[in-house]
Scaffold this active site. Sequence first.
Site, PDB file in Angstrom:
ATOM      1  N   CYS A  44       0.843  -1.198   0.000  1.00 39.06           N
ATOM      2  CA  CYS A  44       0.000   0.000   0.000  1.00 39.06           C
ATOM      3  C   CYS A  44       0.882   1.253   0.000  1.00 39.06           C
ATOM      4  CB  CYS A  44      -0.913  -0.002   1.226  1.00 39.06           C
ATOM      5  SG  CYS A  44      -2.072   1.389   1.240  1.00 39.06           S
ATOM      6  N   ASP A  46       0.333   3.816   1.624  1.00 44.51           N
ATOM      7  CA  ASP A  46       0.245   4.428   2.960  1.00 44.51           C
ATOM      8  C   ASP A  46       1.642   4.743   3.518  1.00 44.51           C
ATOM      9  OD1 ASP A  46      -0.016   4.612   5.919  1.00 44.51           O
ATOM     10  OD2 ASP A  46      -2.109   4.099   5.512  1.00 44.51           O
ATOM     11  N   ARG A  48       2.755   4.931   6.333  1.00 43.48           N
ATOM     12  CA  ARG A  48       3.174   4.243   7.556  1.00 43.48           C
ATOM     13  C   ARG A  48       3.709   2.833   7.300  1.00 43.48           C
ATOM     14  NH1 ARG A  48      -2.563   4.840  10.207  1.00 43.48           N
ATOM     15  NH2 ARG A  48      -2.984   4.193   8.069  1.00 43.48           N
ATOM     16  N   HIS A 100      -2.266  -3.888   5.120  1.00 42.84           N
ATOM     17  CA  HIS A 100      -2.120  -3.465   6.520  1.00 42.84           C
ATOM     18  C   HIS A 100      -3.481  -3.127   7.110  1.00 42.84           C
ATOM     19  CE1 HIS A 100      -2.683   0.950   5.887  1.00 42.84           C
ATOM     20  NE2 HIS A 100      -2.396   0.594   4.654  1.00 42.84           N
ATOM     21  N   CYS A 103      -6.265   0.190   6.756  1.00 43.48           N
ATOM     22  CA  CYS A 103      -6.057   0.695   5.393  1.00 43.48           C
ATOM     23  C   CYS A 103      -7.230   1.583   4.969  1.00 43.48           C
ATOM     24  CB  CYS A 103      -5.888  -0.470   4.420  1.00 43.48           C
ATOM     25  SG  CYS A 103      -5.435   0.068   2.758  1.00 43.48           S
TER      26      CYS A 103
HETATM   27 ZN    ZN Z   1      -3.427   1.195   2.946  1.00 46.60          ZN
END
Ligand code: ZN
Length: 188
Positions: A44, A46, A48, A100, A103
């Site tokens: 992803c 993302d 993090r 994750h 998400c």
């Molecule tokens: Zn995500």
Amino acid sequence: MPMEKYRQIFENNRKWVESKREHDEGYFERLSRGQSPSFLYIGCADSRVPANEIMGHEPGEVFVHRNIANVVCNTDLNVHSVIEYAVNHLEVDHIVVVGHHGCGGGRAAVKSPDLGIMNGWLREIRDVYRLHKEDLRSIEDEEARYRRLVELNVQEQCIRVIKTASVQKAYLKRGLPKVHGWVFDLAD
Ligand code: ZN
């Protein structure tokens, strides 16, 4: 303030280069000669979930593709070019699809608001939901349902990787790459 944050990046980079050289004189010379990573990471976007960091790997060890909600869309030339290059040119041994918990992509897909150009992309996750709707609807707790969707999404995207012609041909030829599905929990 935003420009200070931006300039700080270059300062960070100078410090990083210095510290690498301090521990290993020939580090960058070796890095510039080429890459031979054993892993393709599809994860992803993302902020993090940084690929190298969570795997404990240095630059040069992981080939990375990231997008919203780690989707392997069958019509996405980008992800399929990445898989093709990783399998046939880099000859990676492992492909990991990494989702994750928490998400935002998965959450947005379930809530189904109109998100403009992102609707088509999120449809990929909505399709995962539709495929597994009985399983998902039987989970009463909303948070638990999201967590299950993240896991099922990783599973479905792994299947899409396995169904890719280049992956199947390589597997018949050398028994690799192996495809793995992972889910990270940001809380721990
Ligand atoms: Zn995500």
